[in-house]
Design an enzyme around this catalytic site. Structure first.
Site, PDB file in Angstrom:
ATOM      1  N   ASP A 203       0.838  -1.195   0.000  1.00 28.61           N
ATOM      2  CA  ASP A 203       0.000   0.000   0.000  1.00 28.61           C
ATOM      3  C   ASP A 203       0.882   1.258   0.000  1.00 28.61           C
ATOM      4  OD1 ASP A 203      -2.669   1.407   0.556  1.00 28.61           O
ATOM      5  OD2 ASP A 203      -1.450   2.047   2.255  1.00 28.61           O
ATOM      6  N   LYS A 207       1.451   4.376  -3.050  1.00 31.87           N
ATOM      7  CA  LYS A 207       1.416   5.823  -2.787  1.00 31.87           C
ATOM      8  C   LYS A 207       2.761   6.462  -3.153  1.00 31.87           C
ATOM      9  CE  LYS A 207      -1.938   5.010   0.857  1.00 31.87           C
ATOM     10  NZ  LYS A 207      -2.100   4.643   2.267  1.00 31.87           N
TER      11      LYS A 207
END
Ligand SMILES: NC(=O)c1ccc[n+]([C@@H]2O[C@H](COP(=O)([O-])OP(=O)(O)OC[C@H]3O[C@@H](n4cnc5c(N)ncnc54)[C@H](OP(=O)(O)O)[C@@H]3O)[C@@H](O)[C@H]2O)c1
Length: 439
Positions: A203, A207
Site C-alpha cells: 500500500d 502511494k
C-alpha cells in the site's frame, strides 16, 4: 449563480457515504465558496437496498460504475470503489473518454494505470484529481503538483500507512509483539482481515510511486520499488532502537541520486527527536525536500471516512471553480506525454547509516570478529555494544551495531561474511537509518 455541478458517485462505502453526508449537510456553504451548487445526481454501489444513513431521493441509481460513467447526466465522475482493475478502472476510463472530469481516491488504480489515464484526461481536456489517493486528508498531491512548481525536489518520504504505524507505535508503547498488535489493529478496524497488503508495504509502495512521479517528472514505476514490510520487526529491535535514540517507522522514500531515482519502502530508524519519529498511531506524515523552499513536513489523518472525503471534496470543489475550456494543470504535474522514463538507482548503491542486530554465541573473540568484518568492508561504526539477552539461553548474546553512512553493497558483504561464522545464531537483523534534513 451558475448551474449546479452535477456529480455521480460510484462506491458508497466508508469514503463514499461520508462524502455524500458532507455534501448534503454543507450544501449552502459549498455553493457560496464554489460559486455554484454541488449536486449529487447519480450513485451506484453493489447493494441497492442497504441503508447508508443518507437520503438518496433525487439521485439516479445505476447498477454498475461502468453504466453510471457511460450514461449518467453528470459533469464529474467520482470513483470510490477501489481496486486496480475491474469496475473501478473500466468506469474511470469510460468517464474520461466521455470527457467527464474524474475524482478518485484509488492509489492502486493510479499506481497501475496513472500515466495512461492522465493521457486520456489531457487529450480530452478533463481534470483527473486524486488528492485522497496518498496520505488521505493531507494535501500532498496539490503541494507537489501545484504549490512547489519550479522547485527541484531531492527527496520525498513519509509514513503513509496508518495500519503499520499503529502497529509499530503500539509495540513500542506497550511492549507487545507484532502479532498481538496486528490482532488489535484488526479488532479496531484499522487492518483488513487479510492485512498482507498493508504490512508487506504494498500500500505504501503504491502511494510512493505516485509521489515519485509528481516529484521527479518520471513515469509511474510501481513495480520498481524496493520493498520490505514490517513483519520481521521484533520487540527486541524496537527496544534496541529506543536505547540508541531511534524509533522504527515504515517509511516510503523516493530520492534523486547520481545513478537514478531510489524508491524504497522498508522499516526505517529515525532519530527520536525528529518530528517524524513523533508521528504515532494511524496518523500519516509526508516530508518534501526541495531547493527553493527547503523542507516541508505535513502531518495529518491518513485514512478514515471523513478525512478521506475531505480530500475528495476539495478535488470536486476545484472542478466546480474551474472554467470550462481553461488551461488545465497537468494530471501528474508534468504533461503525461512529457514524463521521462524512470531510471532506477540500484539498491546496492544506496548510501546511509545502518542498524544491525546480531544474536551470537557467548564466545571469546566474537565481538572482535564482528568489528573486523565491518572494517574489512570499510564500514565505520558509530557504536557497537554487546549485551546478554535475558529472553534467550544464557549462552546467547546480542551485538548491536550502528554504522556511519556507508553503502548497501558494503553492508550486504559484511553481513554475508558474518553469516559464514559459526558463532552467529539466527538471521541478522538489518534496518536502514534515515535522517530528516530539517525537522
Ligand atoms: N477508507 C479509507 O480510509 C481510505 C483512505 C484513502 C483512500 N481510500 C480509497 O478509497 C476507495 C474507497 O475505499 P472505502 O474504504 O470507501 O471502500 P469500501 O468501504 O469497501 O467501499 C467500497 C464501495 O464500493 C462499492 N463497490 C465495490 N465493488 C463494486 C462493484 N463492482 N460495483 C459497484 N460498487 C462496488 C461497495 O458497494 P457496497 O457498499 O454495496 O458493498 C462500497 O459501497 C478505495 O480506492 C480506497 O483505497 C480509502
Amino acid at each position: 449563480m451558475t448551474d449546479a455541478l452535477k456529480v455521480g458517485i460510484a462506491g458508497l462505502g466508508t469514503v463514499g457515504a461520508s462524502l455524500v453526508k458532507i455534501i448534503q449537510s454543507r450544501a449552502s456553504e459549498l455553493a457560496t465558496t464554489c460559486g455554484r451548487p454541488i449536486e449529487i445526481t447519480a450513485v451506484t454501489a453493489r447493494n441497492r437496498s442497504r441503508d447508508r444513513g443518507f437520503d438518496m431521493s433525487g439521485m439516479a441509481w445505476f447498477d454498475t460504475p461502468e453504466k453510471l460513467a457511460a450514461e449518467a447526466d453528470i459533469d464529474v465522475f467520482v470513483e470510490l470503489v477501489g481496486g486496480a482493475n475491474g469496475a473501478a478502472a473500466d468506469s474511470v476510463r469510460t468517464a474520461l473518454q466521455r470527457g467527464l472530469h474524474v475524482v478518485t481516491a484509488n492509489k492502486a488504480l493510479l499506481a497501475a494505470s496513472g500515466v495512461e489515464l492522465a493521457k486520456i484526461a489531457e487529450e480530452k481536456g478533463a481534470l483527473l484529481n486524486f488528492e485522497a489517493a496518498v496520505a488521505g486528508g493531507i494535501p500532498v498531491i496539490k503541494a507537489l503538483r501545484e504549490s512547489l512548481t519550479g522547485n527541484t525536489i531531492s527527496r520525498v518520504y513519509g509514513i503513509m500507512n496508518g495500519t503499520c504505524n499503529y502497529i509499530l507505535t503500539k509495540m513500542e508503547k506497550e511492549g507487545l509483539s507484532f502479532a498481538e498488535c496486528l490482532k488489535e489493529a484488526q479488532r479496531l478496524g484499522y487492518a483488513e482481515a487479510d492485512p498482507a497488503f498493508d504490512i508487506e508495504g504494498n500500500d505504501t509502495a503504491h502511494k510512493l510511486a505516485i509521489l515519485t512521479t509528481l516529484a521527479f517528472g518520471t513515469k509511474i514505476a510501481a513495480d520498481e520499488i524496493y520493498l520490505e514490510g514490517i513483519t520481521n520487526i521484533s520487540i527486541d529491535d524496537i527496544h534496541a532502537a529506543s536505547d540508541l535514540g531511534y524509533r522504527i517507522k515504515l517509511l516510503g522514500v523516493a530520492q534523486r541520486t547520481e545513478s537514478g531515482i531510489e524508491q524504497r519502502v522498508h522499516p526505517t530508524m529515525v532519530p527520536h527527536d525528529s518530528v517524524i519519529a513523533q508521528v504515532d498511531g494511524v496518523t500519516n506524515a509526508v516530508a518534501i525536500e526541495s531547493d527553493i523552499l527547503g523542507e516541508l513536513l505535513m502531518v495529518g489523518p491518513g485514512a478514515g471516512g471523513n478525512a478521506t472525503a475531505s480530500a475528495v471534496l476539495g478535488d470536486i470543489a476545484d472542478i466546480a471553480k474551474s472554467q470550462p475550456g481553461a488551461q488545465r494543470v497537468p494530471v501528474l504535474g508534468t504533461p503525461a506525454a512529457a514524463l521521462a522514463d524512470y531510471r532506477r538507482a540500484q539498491m546496492r548503491s544506496h548510501e546511509g547509516g545502518y542498524f544491525i542486530r546480531l544474536t551470537v554465541a557467548d564466545r571469546a573473540g566474537v565481538f572482535a570478529s564482528v568489528a573486523t568484518r565491518m572494517a574489512e568492508n570499510a564500514i565505520s561504526l558509530e557504536s557497537i555494544v554487546q549485551r546478554a539477552k535475558p529472553s534467550e539461553a544464557d549462552s546467547d548474546k546480542t551485538i548491536i551495531l550502528v554504522t556511519h553512512a556507508t553503502t548497501e553493497a558494503a553492508i550486504r558483504k559484511a553481513v554475508d561474511a558474518i553469516k559464514q561464522e559459526t558463532y552467529l545464531v539466527g538471521e541478522p537483523q538489518v534496518i536502514r537509518i534515515e535522517r530528516p534534513k530539517a525537522f
